[in-house]
Enzyme design. Sequence first.
Site, PDB file in Angstrom:
ATOM      1  N   GLU A  52      -2.076  -9.963  -1.167  1.00 59.59           N
ATOM      2  CA  GLU A  52      -2.367 -10.039  -0.979  1.00 59.59           C
ATOM      3  C   GLU A  52      -3.539 -10.311  -2.542  1.00 59.59           C
ATOM      4  O   GLU A  52      -4.202 -10.480  -2.807  1.00 59.59           O
ATOM      5  CB  GLU A  52      -3.117  -9.222   0.207  1.00 59.59           C
ATOM      6  N   VAL A  71      41.633   7.155  15.420  1.00 62.25           N
ATOM      7  CA  VAL A  71      42.014   6.740  16.756  1.00 62.25           C
ATOM      8  C   VAL A  71      42.158   7.021  18.265  1.00 62.25           C
ATOM      9  O   VAL A  71      40.494   7.284  18.010  1.00 62.25           O
ATOM     10  CB  VAL A  71      43.513   7.299  16.509  1.00 62.25           C
ATOM     11  N   GLU A  98       2.964  -6.097   7.162  1.00 65.78           N
ATOM     12  CA  GLU A  98       2.854  -4.656   8.346  1.00 65.78           C
ATOM     13  C   GLU A  98       2.676  -5.051   9.535  1.00 65.78           C
ATOM     14  O   GLU A  98       2.259  -4.145  10.095  1.00 65.78           O
ATOM     15  CB  GLU A  98       0.703  -4.750   7.961  1.00 65.78           C
ATOM     16  N   SER A 132      33.496  10.924  18.953  1.00 63.81           N
ATOM     17  CA  SER A 132      32.050  10.646  19.259  1.00 63.81           C
ATOM     18  C   SER A 132      31.393  11.983  20.378  1.00 63.81           C
ATOM     19  O   SER A 132      30.158  12.943  20.587  1.00 63.81           O
ATOM     20  CB  SER A 132      32.194   9.681  20.220  1.00 63.81           C
ATOM     21  N   LYS A 155      44.589  12.977  17.655  1.00 62.05           N
ATOM     22  CA  LYS A 155      43.555  13.477  16.589  1.00 62.05           C
ATOM     23  C   LYS A 155      44.084  14.375  15.766  1.00 62.05           C
ATOM     24  O   LYS A 155      44.435  14.372  14.961  1.00 62.05           O
ATOM     25  CB  LYS A 155      41.677  13.571  16.927  1.00 62.05           C
ATOM     26  N   ALA A 210       1.453  -0.949  -0.148  1.00 64.06           N
ATOM     27  CA  ALA A 210      -0.100   0.318   0.597  1.00 64.06           C
ATOM     28  C   ALA A 210       0.980   1.409  -0.263  1.00 64.06           C
ATOM     29  O   ALA A 210       2.144   0.899   0.776  1.00 64.06           O
ATOM     30  CB  ALA A 210      -0.726   0.235   1.073  1.00 64.06           C
ATOM     31  N   GLY A 259      -0.274  -5.805   0.719  1.00 62.54           N
ATOM     32  CA  GLY A 259      -1.038  -5.417  -0.411  1.00 62.54           C
ATOM     33  C   GLY A 259      -1.429  -6.115  -1.449  1.00 62.54           C
ATOM     34  O   GLY A 259      -1.793  -6.341  -2.595  1.00 62.54           O
TER      35      GLY A 259
END
Length: 715
Positions: free
Chosen positions: A120, A401, A140, A430, A408, A69, A117
């Site tokens: 179906e 690293v 679904e 992070s 870094k 659908a 669908g």
Amino acid sequence: MIYEGKAITVKEIEGGIAQLNFDLQGESVNKFNRLTLEELRNATNILTSRTDLKGLVVTSSKDSFIVGADITEFKDLFSGPEDELVANNLGANEIFSAIEDLPFPTVTAINGIALGGGFEMCLATDYRVMAPKAKVGLPETKLGIFPGFGGTVRLSRLVGVDNAVEWICGATENRADVALKVGAVDAIVEPDKLVDAALSIIHQVNNGKLDNLARREEKKGKIKLNVMESMMAFEISKAFVGAKAGKNYPAPVEAIKVMQKHAGMTRDKAIEVEAKGFAKMAKTEVSASLIGLFLNDQELKHKAKRWAKDAADVKLAAVLGAGIMGGGVAYQSALKGTPIIMKDINPEGIALGLKEAKKLLLKRIDKGRMKPDQMADVLNSITPALNYGDFKNVDLVVEAVVENPKVKDAVLREVEGQVREDAILTSNTSTISIDLLAKNLKRPENFCGMHFFNPVHMMPLVEVIRGKKTSDRAIATAVAYATAMGKTPIVVNDCPGFLVNRVLFPYFGGFIGLVRDGADFQKVDKVMEKFGWPMGPAYLLDVVGMDTGKHAGAVMAEGFPDRMKHEGTTAIDVMFDNKRYGQKNEKGFYRYELDRKGKQQKVVDEESYKLLKPVVQGDKEFEDDEIIARMMIPLCLETVRCLEDGIVESPADADMGLIYGIGFPPFRGGALRYIDQIGLDKFVELADKYADLGPLYQPTDKLREMAKNGQTFFA
């Protein structure tokens, strides 16, 4: 031509046999939107009146058959009264039943994906032939609903209750061999032979060799189980599926209940039961959240495609720093087809990175997802290096690293001198500011963040972080590379913690405050897990690592001192100071022991409570609702601030980042959708109750304005 529309055509192809073909104009896939359903109704009405036809073959001109659908129409469909939704489903089912009742044999030729669908539609015909690489299913329940176009009725009668439960409740996409084995399809043939195979079946019916009417009666009749067999099949299924799905995902169990209810009914009555059950699920907040999640995911994919147009090709990548994270990046890149150099300054680091990649590949072989020769190909795509020998050929570098700005900075400046001028540099940081790391680079326009989450092979999210000087080309290339690795990239702007960690640490702040005020951390964990989180905050801190939490928390406190700086000693400080780092050294808030399978198992450790006593200032017994409020308000408000500050582009980006990055409960849709569901006015009112706890709990002026004006984040 018997019928010609914008989605469907019907023409006579051979000796009185018609072909109904799906080919939705202007779309890359076929789907059941309002237009397609209306044209299917019109075409079926014409076919019903044709007494001269001897059969019907249903086909698709797209690579897929029908993907299901049109989910973009669900919000309007599901927003009305329940009885209108029931009537809508029954109206659609009239079309599928009319196809099933056509006065001649019908066969569907499934050339590609046929889901929801789409499948179906296939079930409504008498027979189905399927290409070897096609897939079929009724997924679904992933959207908090279940099949509504007769799928629970026809499939349960065609393949049996057990198989129908497995397919519907598991939301599986099933290969051709599986479909044939259970009887969902009748033959597997090569794509170019599908129509011929369908025609052959029709000829066999017309020659009396096959009885399509008996097949129809089987699908339209009652499920062939006696009372005891039926009770056993459905009750056992409900218990098993209920335990697996959990109470937060009701659709799978409701699907079984619906099938049990209509088991003793013939088609039309059974479809009425399905329609009512479908409408009930469609009106739930779970369904709204999961459908919203699906649409948000589609939005992210569209954004990634737009970025890909401006991306440079990444034919060879490199990762700096082997270890667990670097090995994970190398593994994922090589697995998905991009060769990668894995560089480290120590042979031990290289060995650790290769060991990580080998371990993950062996798991794939053990699970039957890879052959040994394929493992060799992946490993050969990872080139270990102790120097920069081949870096002039590298298109993109991932620096992975240690999380230290000085280290870094040195590594990034060094590698910048070893790669081509057009190569893209990225940092897997992070928390550290991208602008800070770009400060000493000669080509900051070619630099951005690529924050992978650990473990890399399991976590779907990559935050692509834009600095002030980052070019669109750098962002586009990082997004395209993350997508090629099978990840979901979200572009965010630079700030301490970016999106995910910036939002996560106010959540930890809520936890710290609860422990300070006397809450039992075990109870907090249980309440938040019951709320839907995969693990509570104490357990999550143990998994993340207390040293990591302590370091990241300090970065966040420096970046947002008004609300993320904590006075005095916190529960995290206590664990860190006592070298209780969590799972990595087998003791944190919990203690960790190996179970019989060699996996770490958390157990209660009374020593934790003794150590925490000095930081506990209260002895209040908290109710579940108060724990949830004190945990969720800071997280939600920080998400609002990220949106208002332009760290993320849209509510969809924010919510998907939390779901993919920290496991925000999917059935709640994300932090901003969660606020929408509560109501912005009620959420602000709830936050004001806790305003004396500090800025973490105080709504922004813009949020108050939105609440006053009756606005929502998702229109």
